[in-house]
Design a protein around this motif. Structure first.
Motif, PDB file in Angstrom:
ATOM      1  N   PRO A 174       0.928  -1.097   0.216  1.00 42.39           N
ATOM      2  CA  PRO A 174       0.038   0.154  -0.155  1.00 42.39           C
ATOM      3  C   PRO A 174       0.742   1.280   0.071  1.00 42.39           C
ATOM      4  CG  PRO A 174       0.162  -0.910   2.145  1.00 42.39           C
ATOM      5  CD  PRO A 174       0.601  -2.043   1.286  1.00 42.39           C
ATOM      6  N   THR A 175       0.449   2.327  -0.720  1.00 45.43           N
ATOM      7  CA  THR A 175       1.020   3.526  -0.644  1.00 45.43           C
ATOM      8  C   THR A 175       0.697   4.217   0.798  1.00 45.43           C
ATOM      9  OG1 THR A 175      -0.952   4.441  -1.957  1.00 45.43           O
ATOM     10  CG2 THR A 175       0.941   3.708  -3.184  1.00 45.43           C
ATOM     11  N   THR A 176       1.546   5.191   0.786  1.00 43.73           N
ATOM     12  CA  THR A 176       1.469   5.986   2.101  1.00 43.73           C
ATOM     13  C   THR A 176       1.900   7.485   1.766  1.00 43.73           C
ATOM     14  OG1 THR A 176       3.698   5.498   2.775  1.00 43.73           O
ATOM     15  CG2 THR A 176       2.004   4.125   3.665  1.00 43.73           C
ATOM     16  N   LEU A 177       1.270   8.606   2.691  1.00 46.69           N
ATOM     17  CA  LEU A 177       1.708   9.884   2.375  1.00 46.69           C
ATOM     18  C   LEU A 177       2.917  10.297   3.290  1.00 46.69           C
ATOM     19  CD1 LEU A 177      -1.925  11.486   2.046  1.00 46.69           C
ATOM     20  CD2 LEU A 177      -0.207  11.440   0.423  1.00 46.69           C
ATOM     21  N   LYS A 178       4.061  10.430   2.767  1.00 45.20           N
ATOM     22  CA  LYS A 178       5.257  10.915   3.510  1.00 45.20           C
ATOM     23  C   LYS A 178       5.391  12.200   3.455  1.00 45.20           C
ATOM     24  CE  LYS A 178      10.202  10.382   3.766  1.00 45.20           C
ATOM     25  NZ  LYS A 178      11.336   9.948   3.024  1.00 45.20           N
ATOM     26  N   ILE A 179       5.463  12.844   4.967  1.00 45.05           N
ATOM     27  CA  ILE A 179       5.624  14.338   5.114  1.00 45.05           C
ATOM     28  C   ILE A 179       7.026  14.848   4.745  1.00 45.05           C
ATOM     29  CG2 ILE A 179       5.345  16.324   6.728  1.00 45.05           C
ATOM     30  CD1 ILE A 179       3.529  14.490   8.533  1.00 45.05           C
ATOM     31  N   LYS A 202      -2.803  22.865   2.190  1.00 36.97           N
ATOM     32  CA  LYS A 202      -3.289  23.067   3.371  1.00 36.97           C
ATOM     33  C   LYS A 202      -4.735  22.739   3.264  1.00 36.97           C
ATOM     34  CE  LYS A 202      -3.931  26.863   6.713  1.00 36.97           C
ATOM     35  NZ  LYS A 202      -3.711  28.258   6.990  1.00 36.97           N
ATOM     36  N   GLY A 203      -5.190  21.934   4.186  1.00 32.23           N
ATOM     37  CA  GLY A 203      -6.577  21.409   4.251  1.00 32.23           C
ATOM     38  C   GLY A 203      -6.516  19.756   4.210  1.00 32.23           C
ATOM     39  N   GLU A 253      -2.899  16.116  10.598  1.00 25.66           N
ATOM     40  CA  GLU A 253      -3.609  14.816  11.227  1.00 25.66           C
ATOM     41  C   GLU A 253      -3.829  13.892  10.289  1.00 25.66           C
ATOM     42  OE1 GLU A 253      -8.268  14.148  13.051  1.00 25.66           O
ATOM     43  OE2 GLU A 253      -7.539  16.210  12.730  1.00 25.66           O
ATOM     44  N   MET A 254      -3.056  12.499  10.499  1.00 22.34           N
ATOM     45  CA  MET A 254      -3.505  11.717   9.558  1.00 22.34           C
ATOM     46  C   MET A 254      -4.579  10.605   9.705  1.00 22.34           C
ATOM     47  SD  MET A 254      -0.770  11.998   7.596  1.00 22.34           S
ATOM     48  CE  MET A 254      -1.021  10.468   6.466  1.00 22.34           C
ATOM     49  N   ALA A 305      -5.076  12.597   4.523  1.00 17.19           N
ATOM     50  CA  ALA A 305      -4.487  13.685   5.563  1.00 17.19           C
ATOM     51  C   ALA A 305      -5.169  15.046   5.813  1.00 17.19           C
ATOM     52  CB  ALA A 305      -2.917  13.893   5.304  1.00 17.19           C
ATOM     53  N   ILE A 306      -4.991  15.786   7.020  1.00 16.46           N
ATOM     54  CA  ILE A 306      -5.366  16.971   7.073  1.00 16.46           C
ATOM     55  C   ILE A 306      -4.365  17.799   7.623  1.00 16.46           C
ATOM     56  CG2 ILE A 306      -6.901  18.787   8.271  1.00 16.46           C
ATOM     57  CD1 ILE A 306      -8.706  16.381   8.907  1.00 16.46           C
ATOM     58  N   ALA A 307      -3.780  18.695   6.529  1.00 21.03           N
ATOM     59  CA  ALA A 307      -2.688  19.491   7.041  1.00 21.03           C
ATOM     60  C   ALA A 307      -3.026  20.917   7.162  1.00 21.03           C
ATOM     61  CB  ALA A 307      -1.779  19.762   5.738  1.00 21.03           C
ATOM     62  N   LYS A 308      -2.862  21.315   8.525  1.00 18.16           N
ATOM     63  CA  LYS A 308      -3.213  22.431   9.236  1.00 18.16           C
ATOM     64  C   LYS A 308      -2.474  23.702   8.855  1.00 18.16           C
ATOM     65  CE  LYS A 308      -4.287  19.494  13.253  1.00 18.16           C
ATOM     66  NZ  LYS A 308      -3.828  19.179  14.754  1.00 18.16           N
TER      67      LYS A 308
END
Length: 315
Positions: free
Chosen positions: A160-165, A305-306, A175-176, A182-185
């Motif tokens: 599975p793919t993942t989101l890497k910051i 952002k969001g 917030e993952m 993801a929610i990027a504040k």
């Protein structure tokens, strides 16, 4: 008079603070309501799919397989644990009467057990994974194994793919909701990573939930975003980066922009980038193409952002 003025200022300040808190609470309630609605939809979808998938059979059926001469017993639910895969479709129950069987009535799989067996082991082990000892992808897979995994539509299930910051972003500002949600504040860059094998992501889709700004793109080198951080620059604004900027209505290459019509960023909008950024679609409509583009843009990166999620990946 000074006392009254001071009192009025304090009251005004308190009123402003209370107003901000009310807005914050309203935003949280809205988010919780949206998440609950999404959860209800997913539960309903899951129950519906469950009824469709198993037909008159049961997920607890024990199926007997003959894999290239090696016989093994396994739950139906294990074989169908990766939704939308060919393997899940084969053993959904719908095709039981038409699938190949050996003389003993075992479902026959025309694969070497040395390839197919490790995939079965992974699926069985995954059902018993714990937080302390999570499952990991099968390491160092051979080309033959990856070919078989893709044949059965199991790539996302095993790898599975993942989101890497990407730096300078941090987990404190993100917030993952899941590995691909993801929610990027604050303004944050994410790279889509496929762990466990060396294949390059060729196409991907992003579904917009609620964003204040977003660039969806590719880069030849993630270091430019990390070395020269900015609250203004996204993946399309830096050297060796390109992106579709939904808010500026532009296609950006190293900061140079071309106006693009038909862009949208409302909730539910789906943006698809094909063939390392050669073709771009918004809600199924082709909005931009770069057919002469060289395949140097190997890293899929999203600046946002969001809230958004990766809804599709292909290799």
């Amino acid at each position: 008079m000074s006392g009254k003025t001071s009192y009025s200022e304090a009251l005004s300040s308190l009123t402003e603070i209370l107003s901000d808190r009310e807005k914050e609470l309203e935003a949280r309630e809205k988010k919780m309501k949206r998440e609950q609605e999404q959860l209800n939809v997913e539960i309903a979808k899951l129950n519906s799919e469950k009824n469709k998938v198993y037909f008159d059979t049961s997920p607890n059926d024990v199926l007997n397989l003959n894999v290239g001469g090696t016989k093994v017993a396994i739950f139906r639910r294990t074989l169908t644990s990766v939704p939308d895969s060919m393997l899940a479709s084969m053993f959904s129950g719908r095709w039981d009467d038409s699938l190949d069987k050996d003389k003993d009535g075992y479902f026959f799989i025309n694969q070497r057990y040395s390839l197919f067996g490790p995939m079965l082991d992974y699926l069985m082990d995954r059902e018993n994974g714990t937080e302390k000892y999570p499952m990991v992808s099968i390491p160092n897979p051979s080309n033959n194994f990856l070919r078989m995994v893709e044949y059965y539509g199991m790539t996302q299930g095993l790898y599975p793919t993942t989101l890497k910051i990407l730096p300078p972003g941090s987990a404190d500002s993100v917030e993952m909701i899941g590995p691909n949600h993801a929610i990027a504040k604050s303004w944050t860059h994410f790279r889509i990573v496929a762990d466990g094998h060396g294949r390059r992501i060729k196409t991907y889709e992003v579904t917009i939930i609620e964003v204040q700004r977003i660039q969806i793109g590719w880069t030849t080198n993630c270091e430019y975003l990390c070395k020269y951080p900015s609250d203004e620059n996204g993946v399309g604004d830096v050297v060796e980066g390109m992106a579709l900027d939904l808010f500026k209505s532009k296609f950006l290459v190293s900061g140079r922009g071309t106006s693009v019509e038909g862009l949208a960023h409302a909730e539910g909008t789906v943006v698809r980038s094909e063939d390392y950024g050669k073709r771009w679609y918004v809600n199924g409509e082709l909005v931009h193409s770069e057919e002469d583009l060289k395949n140097n843009y190997r890293y899929p990166v999203i600046s946002v952002k969001g809230e958004m999620k990766i809804s599709f990946v292909d290799y």
